[in-house]
Write an enzyme that holds these catalytic residues in place. Structure first.
Site, short mmCIF file in Angstrom:
data_model
loop_
_atom_site.label_atom_id
_atom_site.label_comp_id
_atom_site.label_asym_id
_atom_site.label_seq_id
_atom_site.Cartn_x
_atom_site.Cartn_y
_atom_site.Cartn_z
N SER A 1 0.86 -1.13 0.06
CA SER A 1 -0.01 0.05 0.05
C SER A 1 0.83 1.34 -0.02
O SER A 1 2.00 1.09 0.46
CB SER A 1 -0.88 -0.14 1.40
OG SER A 1 -1.57 1.37 1.42
N TYR B 1 -2.37 -0.76 10.39
CA TYR B 1 -2.46 -1.08 9.00
C TYR B 1 -0.95 -0.39 8.14
O TYR B 1 -0.27 -1.47 7.62
CB TYR B 1 -3.38 -0.29 8.01
CG TYR B 1 -3.66 -0.60 6.66
CD1 TYR B 1 -3.95 -1.58 6.07
CD2 TYR B 1 -3.07 0.65 5.85
CE1 TYR B 1 -4.08 -1.84 5.08
CE2 TYR B 1 -3.16 0.30 4.41
CZ TYR B 1 -3.61 -0.73 3.68
OH TYR B 1 -3.67 -1.00 2.58
#
Length: 340
Positions: free
Chosen positions: A169, A182
């Site tokens: 990501s 995350y």
């Protein structure tokens, strides 16, 4: 002297471009009849990747935790005549993970391409997160990819061929407020992926790191939320929906497949992610200070014991999260199996 230096510089750049073009062509693969494993392939980005690779003739294996979503995805793919093996599996359980890959080998044969796509995300201020939030993020976003890679790597090395794709990501490049578990897990995945590429390239195995920005997959309803639940969910879903800030799942999937086809080292997907990543590389302090300002615009940590509970996005829909700004995400959720 200056003219000679400029000339040789141009020649050098031209030679480098030519070498890279030849290298790219030599690394190109055809997905037809390749055995491709997509973790988290029952919905969202994983399902969109599966659709596109099925159209290229790949032999697919998908896994997910939810049987109903898995069955729906497999049925859709098979309706179009595509070969797919679907297996219910919790990738954070190594025994289940090993069982999945053993069955893939029995059903389809050795894995040619592994796409580590499965992941979880939690939105909420750091003050409201717990140790379990970080453990859960690491277990799914990092350790599952690590163990899946080790399940296929020995055979790839023996055959001197293979592709491993780690869907990380932009949050694994720049840490974003209210997404710390995350980001921490995706940073770990990026570091592992980059180092692994350097070590296994000699075996003709190419590891590709994918760092997308926001993607309109329809998945916010699966996100975990802490803090002021409705407010946290609303900003997350709206940000995930806006054109320009986010990309369609179809666009991201096509970029992932192209990066895999040519064995690229890394691909950052979306202009905002590329721009922010470049600025962060040059001026990390400026980016961090900017994010500190953005943090002041996000919901404050909750002081309520009730709000310390972790909830799923689908429990938190309100008029804040269901409005014209989130229309694209709602449409993606229907199209990409996120409503099951």
């Amino acid at each position: 002297m200056a003219k000679h230096t400029l000339l040789w510089s141009i020649v050098g750049v031209g030679a480098l471009v030519a070498i890279r073009a030849v290298q790219r062509r030599n690394r190109q693969i055809d997905f037809r009849d390749k055995v491709v494993v997509i973790t988290g392939g029952s919905r969202g980005l994983g399902l969109v990747i599966a659709r596109q690779l099925a159209q290229e003739g790949a032999r697919l294996a998908i896994c997910a935790r939810t049987q109903e979503a898995l069955d729906a995805a497999a049925a859709e793919l098979r309706t179009h005549g595509h070969d797919v093996y679907a297996h219910r599996c919790d990738l954070t359980d190594k025994d289940q993970l090993d069982d999945f890959f053993e069955h893939v080998n029995q059903q389809l044969g050795p894995v040619d391409v592994l796409i580590n796509n499965a992941g979880v995300i939690m939105a909420g201020p750091y003050a409201n997160t717990t140790d379990d939030d970080f453990h859960d993020s690491m277990n799914t976003n990092f350790w599952a990819a690590y163990h899946a890679t080790n399940a296929v790597l020995p055979d790839m090395q023996a055959r001197k061929a293979g592709r491993i794709v780690n869907v990380a990501s932009f949050g694994g490049k720049v840490s974003v407020p209210h997404l710390l578990p995350y980001s921490a897990s995706k940073f770990a995945l990026v570091g592992y992926s980059e180092g692994l590429r350097a070590e296994v390239a000699r075996d003709n195995i190419f590891v590709t790191t994918i760092c997308p920005g926001l993607i309109r997959t329809g998945s916010p309803r699966q996100a975990l939320v802490r803090g002021q639940h409705e407010k946290e969910y609303a900003w997350f879903k709206i940000g995930d929906s806006l054109p320009g800030l986010s990309l369609s799942a179809e666009k991201v999937a096509s970029e992932i497949i192209e990066a895999t086809r040519y064995g690229e080292a890394e691909r950052i997907v979306s202009l905002p992610a590329k721009f922010a990543g470049a600025v962060h590389g040059l001026f990390p302090g400026l980016v961090t200070d900017t994010l500190a300002f953005i943090n002041t615009l996000l919901p404050d940590p909750s002081l309520s014991g009730h709000n310390s509970i972790r909830k799923e996005g689908k429990e938190l829909e309100t008029s804040l999260s269901q409005n014209p700004l989130t229309t694209l995400t709602e449409e993606a959720a229907q199209h990409n199996n996120e409503l099951i």
